[in-house]
Design an enzyme around this catalytic site. Sequence first.
Site, PDB file in Angstrom:
ATOM      1  N   VAL A   1       0.873  -1.169   0.000  1.00 31.37           N
ATOM      2  CA  VAL A   1       0.000   0.000   0.000  1.00 31.37           C
ATOM      3  C   VAL A   1       0.911   1.220   0.000  1.00 31.37           C
ATOM      4  O   VAL A   1       1.958   1.221   0.660  1.00 31.37           O
ATOM      5  CB  VAL A   1      -0.930   0.009   1.230  1.00 31.37           C
ATOM      6  CG1 VAL A   1      -1.748   1.300   1.285  1.00 31.37           C
ATOM      7  CG2 VAL A   1      -1.856  -1.209   1.226  1.00 31.37           C
ATOM      8  N   CYS A   2       0.524   2.260  -0.762  1.00 29.52           N
ATOM      9  CA  CYS A   2       1.243   3.537  -0.732  1.00 29.52           C
ATOM     10  C   CYS A   2       2.695   3.308  -1.200  1.00 29.52           C
ATOM     11  O   CYS A   2       2.951   2.475  -2.074  1.00 29.52           O
ATOM     12  CB  CYS A   2       1.141   4.093   0.686  1.00 29.52           C
ATOM     13  SG  CYS A   2       1.479   5.841   0.904  1.00 29.52           S
ATOM     14  N   SER A   3       3.632   4.008  -0.595  1.00 29.74           N
ATOM     15  CA  SER A   3       5.030   3.879  -1.001  1.00 29.74           C
ATOM     16  C   SER A   3       5.677   2.596  -0.486  1.00 29.74           C
ATOM     17  O   SER A   3       6.886   2.399  -0.666  1.00 29.74           O
ATOM     18  CB  SER A   3       5.821   5.100  -0.531  1.00 29.74           C
ATOM     19  OG  SER A   3       5.588   5.329   0.850  1.00 29.74           O
TER      20      SER A   3
END
Lengths: 213, 213
Positions: free
Chosen positions: A102-104
């Site tokens: 998820v995300c970076s």
Amino acid sequence: MSDTLHIGFFIYPGVTQLDATGPAQVLSLVPGAQIHMIAKTLDPVPTDAGFSILPTDDIHTCPQLDVLCLPGGTGQVPVMGDGEVLAFLKRQGDGARYVTSVCSGSLILGAAGLLQGYRSACHWAFRDMLPMFGATPVADRVVQDRNRISGGGVTAGIDFGLTLAAELAGEDKAREIQLLIEYAPAPPFDAGRPETAGPELEARVRDHFAAAI
Amino acid sequence: MSDTLHIGFFIYPGVTQLDATGPAQVLSLVPGAQIHMIAKTLDPVPTDAGFSILPTDDIHTCPQLDVLCLPGGTGQVPVMGDGEVLAFLKRQGDGARYVTSVCSGSLILGAAGLLQGYRSACHWAFRDMLPMFGATPVADRVVQDRNRISGGGVTAGIDFGLTLAAELAGEDKAREIQLLIEYAPAPPFDAGRPETAGPELEARVRDHFAAAI
């Protein structure tokens, strides 16, 4: 063989906790699921939101996971240079049914050598770093390429979680989970993407990240 | 006078952690905010998702909060009968600028005597219990009545958090936070409310809660 579905999030100081806690809520409702919060040690992990999560496992005691998930966060830079952690993630990723982020967090997967030749999502502000790790950035909210499934920034973890829940337990069960967590989002504003937020807010968020990292 | 904005979530064993961690992520980004995870004692709090959160404060050490927030969860029934906790919540609620809840957390506010004569949101499956506490149920995702602000079920906590962020720091800052957490939701299915999920899924979710409580 156990019927338990081991779903593990690797967390670290400065993790963006919603990257992990959002999908953890969704996936904890998949039949047979056991959620693991894994850290380098069993010490409490201070998140970016002012409170700590207690790990359930460390990198030595964690069983082989069915799902490996990497949340992002401003604390991820040292993680991406920690050979012991990266070796743990590579070993887990090679044995897992799904390798996810998820995300970076996708950049941590990349640093562990787990995204070479794969398409992946990432937080919009960090998406252009994926090619450094041999991955192809995709601007979608949830991206699946073979057994790699990734979400965009932070709140995309809930959409990612429901997509993965459908993979693991079928769409009918995923819809039941969606109803249980009343996921009929109604954002009070329309600023969730740079395209709708405009250049001034985009610059301010980039400044925020620059200062935090 | 301090410029710190004390924002506190009261958590307990069996709390639906996303009720708290969703808005905590949003509100931690409000300038000056300090997030408190308050429990009856400082022991780790096992959430409903298979991992524990470490409290930052207990009911004896918690400072007066600017924002009191009650998350819901299947573990909330004993909380609603715990006189010591309810007295703490009543005292905090009487002194707070905002008295808030996510999901069935509104019923805990009710048990503490903090919703008498107020309109409130609640998880769809428990909304009809609000009148027991003198509150008027409203089927909206986020409900504001004077200084009471409440969110519907679980994921409504993010919409609630952004609404409260705008109250505390202005709409421009709330929009910046929305962009930072990339909140442009794209649910893979359309089953987030009983009206769209249909009666069969609704019955299954009600059975799930009956078994869990």
